[in-house]
Motif scaffolding. Structure first.
Motif, PDB file in Angstrom:
ATOM      1  N   UNK A  40       9.404 -29.179  43.561  1.00  0.00           N
ATOM      2  CA  UNK A  40      10.413 -28.474  42.208  1.00  0.00           C
ATOM      3  C   UNK A  40      11.300 -28.770  41.853  1.00  0.00           C
ATOM      4  N   UNK A  41      11.745 -28.836  43.264  1.00  0.00           N
ATOM      5  CA  UNK A  41      13.673 -29.563  43.032  1.00  0.00           C
ATOM      6  C   UNK A  41      13.567 -30.140  42.421  1.00  0.00           C
ATOM      7  N   UNK A  42      12.656 -31.605  42.735  1.00  0.00           N
ATOM      8  CA  UNK A  42      13.247 -32.930  42.128  1.00  0.00           C
ATOM      9  C   UNK A  42      12.940 -32.846  40.731  1.00  0.00           C
ATOM     10  N   UNK A  43      11.682 -32.119  40.302  1.00  0.00           N
ATOM     11  CA  UNK A  43      11.294 -32.401  38.814  1.00  0.00           C
ATOM     12  C   UNK A  43      13.072 -31.593  38.143  1.00  0.00           C
ATOM     13  N   UNK A  44      13.170 -30.483  38.423  1.00  0.00           N
ATOM     14  CA  UNK A  44      14.964 -29.505  38.067  1.00  0.00           C
ATOM     15  C   UNK A  44      15.812 -30.527  37.815  1.00  0.00           C
ATOM     16  N   UNK A  45      15.805 -31.235  39.014  1.00  0.00           N
ATOM     17  CA  UNK A  45      17.106 -32.200  39.350  1.00  0.00           C
ATOM     18  C   UNK A  45      17.282 -33.416  38.306  1.00  0.00           C
ATOM     19  N   UNK A  46      15.677 -34.141  37.820  1.00  0.00           N
ATOM     20  CA  UNK A  46      15.346 -34.857  36.696  1.00  0.00           C
ATOM     21  C   UNK A  46      15.859 -34.756  35.126  1.00  0.00           C
ATOM     22  N   UNK A  47      15.564 -33.379  35.199  1.00  0.00           N
ATOM     23  CA  UNK A  47      16.291 -33.112  33.293  1.00  0.00           C
ATOM     24  C   UNK A  47      17.375 -32.128  34.258  1.00  0.00           C
ATOM     25  N   UNK A  48      18.632 -32.124  34.865  1.00  0.00           N
ATOM     26  CA  UNK A  48      19.793 -31.840  34.581  1.00  0.00           C
ATOM     27  C   UNK A  48      20.250 -32.981  34.672  1.00  0.00           C
ATOM     28  N   UNK A  49      20.044 -34.229  35.363  1.00  0.00           N
ATOM     29  CA  UNK A  49      20.634 -35.507  35.447  1.00  0.00           C
ATOM     30  C   UNK A  49      20.293 -36.202  33.935  1.00  0.00           C
ATOM     31  N   UNK A  50      19.382 -36.104  33.472  1.00  0.00           N
ATOM     32  CA  UNK A  50      19.371 -36.735  32.316  1.00  0.00           C
ATOM     33  C   UNK A  50      20.079 -35.325  30.986  1.00  0.00           C
ATOM     34  N   UNK A  51      20.158 -34.825  31.394  1.00  0.00           N
ATOM     35  CA  UNK A  51      21.146 -33.763  30.263  1.00  0.00           C
ATOM     36  C   UNK A  51      22.015 -33.852  31.122  1.00  0.00           C
ATOM     37  N   UNK A  52      22.997 -34.743  31.404  1.00  0.00           N
ATOM     38  CA  UNK A  52      24.179 -34.916  32.120  1.00  0.00           C
ATOM     39  C   UNK A  52      24.770 -36.321  31.422  1.00  0.00           C
TER      40      UNK A  52
END
Length: 420
Positions: free
Chosen positions: A320-332
């Motif tokens: 779950x953390x890996x998926x959330x981090x991808x979303x945050x990284x993509x947005x950044x």
């Protein structure tokens, strides 16, 4: 290591000023060194690491020897009166562990020690990121102060032109009044910029315990933009994210707990040996004992099930953390690209056009071709576009710092085609 990567990327923000006052200027490298030198949070991590190492050594120790002394048949009546019929037993016993329990305990303790070190790395990364962000804020406010000073200079020049036109009868007195108002507004903005810079300087210096900053200015070029890696490379580097590393450590701890719980199924054996003295018969005898607890397998099952469930929960938490981090990284990453596009457009197209327009309108205003409102609007537009460029550059650096925190990878190159 993520700590080294973040620092390497952040150092690209700073450039030493080529002025005589360079000795009074603070580079990002110096700011980081000052913050790390005597930081209580980092000292906390060192002590916790020592404690974890000590617990690991403790966990590897086998069960201790047990020395026992028994005195029987004393203080009674008849032949057992006093000590005449006493039986004294000196017994030495030890638990012989089965299932490699000592190694399992040591593995669990080492996993907890790795988690302590990872959390120390996270604290260091957090500190570095705070230093980098606050350093960039100081550089931003220095640039905003310079723009505010430029705005005051423009307002004073416009007021002088307006007064000359009023004195020459070419404009009404209200035009000079408007120029005075614009100058007062610019001076208020300058005062605000000075206060903002003072606050951000104190905020940066507080990271190494200074209440009054010991530096005159931060040595940095906010328009020098380090070039990040491609998105695919950054996504691959997400596994180095400190939070994912922390969850990986927790997963290893859960696995170690499961192995230790499984080892509890193996029955430990207690062996003992000693000597017995019988006062009544004046005899001595050796004693050998062996004891084995029953039902170890059944008693171990709840611990095994709990450890297995904990390990499974950690796996899901990490995913779950890996998926959330991808979303945050993509947005950044998208915000980073937008900030660069905005800055390039402002510096390459909008600001040159605004400078040209202001020069033309200023000359035309002197000749009576343009009104004061046109001059004031051109000046205001130029100043706002300069502030917008500074803020776009600041956002770029801020997003880059957060991307470095997410991935632990280094933005190792500056775009050579970009001319600040």
């Amino acid at each position: 290591m993520a700590l080294r990567h973040l620092l390497g990327a952040c150092l690209l923000v700073a450039t030493v000023l080529p002025s005589a006052a360079a000795d009074d200027a603070l580079t990002l490298g110096k700011a980081v060194a000052k913050a790390i030198a005597d930081n209580p949070e980092l000292a906390l991590g060192r002590y916790r690491d020592r404690a974890a190492d000590a617990l690991s050594r403790e966990a590897a120790q086998p069960p201790p020897l047990d020395l026992g002394l028994e005195l029987e048949n004393v203080g009674g009546t008849g032949q057992t009166r006093g000590l005449s019929g006493a039986e004294t037993t000196l017994l030495l016993s030890r638990i012989l562990e089965r299932g490699n329990k000592a190694a399992r305990r040591r593995g669990l303790a080492e996993g907890r020690g790795a988690l302590v070190r990872t959390e120390a790395d996270i604290r260091r990364l957090d500190l570095l990121a705070r230093v980098a962000r606050r350093f960039v804020h100081v550089v931003r406010d220095q640039n905003l102060l310079a723009v505010a000073e430029k705005a005051v200079a423009l307002a004073r020049r416009a007021r002088t032109q307006a007064q000359r036109r009023v004195e020459a009868g070419a404009a009404p007195a209200s035009e000079a009044a408007r120029a005075d108002i614009a100058l007062a507004d610019a001076e208020l903005e300058l005062e605000h910029a000075e206060h903002e810079l003072k606050a951000t300087r104190v905020s940066l210096a507080s990271l190494w315990g200074e209440r009054q900053p010991g530096f005159r200015q931060a040595a940095g070029d906010i328009y020098t933009l380090p070039q990040p890696d491609e998105l695919e490379t950054l996504v691959a580097a997400l596994e180095q994210n400190p939070q994912l590393r922390r969850l990986a450590d927790k997963q290893r701890i859960a696995n170690a707990r499961h192995r230790l719980a499984n080892a509890q199924r193996y029955t430990d054996i207690t062996v003992s040996g000693g000597i017995r003295r019988r006062e009544f018969t004046d005899d001595n005898a050796f004693i050998i004992g062996l004891s084995v607890p029953l039902g170890s397998d059944q008693r171990a099952r709840p611990g095994i099930e709990a450890a297995r469930a904990d390990a499974a929960a950690n796996r899901h938490e990490r995913e779950a953390a890996r998926r959330e981090l991808y979303a945050v990284l993509y947005g950044r990453y998208q915000e980073l690209k937008h900030a660069r596009t905005e800055l390039d457009t402002l510096r390459q197209r909008i600001l040159p056009a605004a400078d040209t327009a202001l020069a033309d309108i200023r000359n035309g205003y002197t000749r009576g071709r343009y009104s004061y409102l046109a001059l004031a609007d051109a000046q205001r537009g130029l100043i706002e576009h300069r502030r917008r460029a500074i803020r776009a550059a600041e956002r770029y650096h801020r997003h880059l710092i957060e991307i470095e925190r997410l991935t632990g990878s280094s933005a190792a190159a500056v775009d050579k085609d970009y001319t600040p």
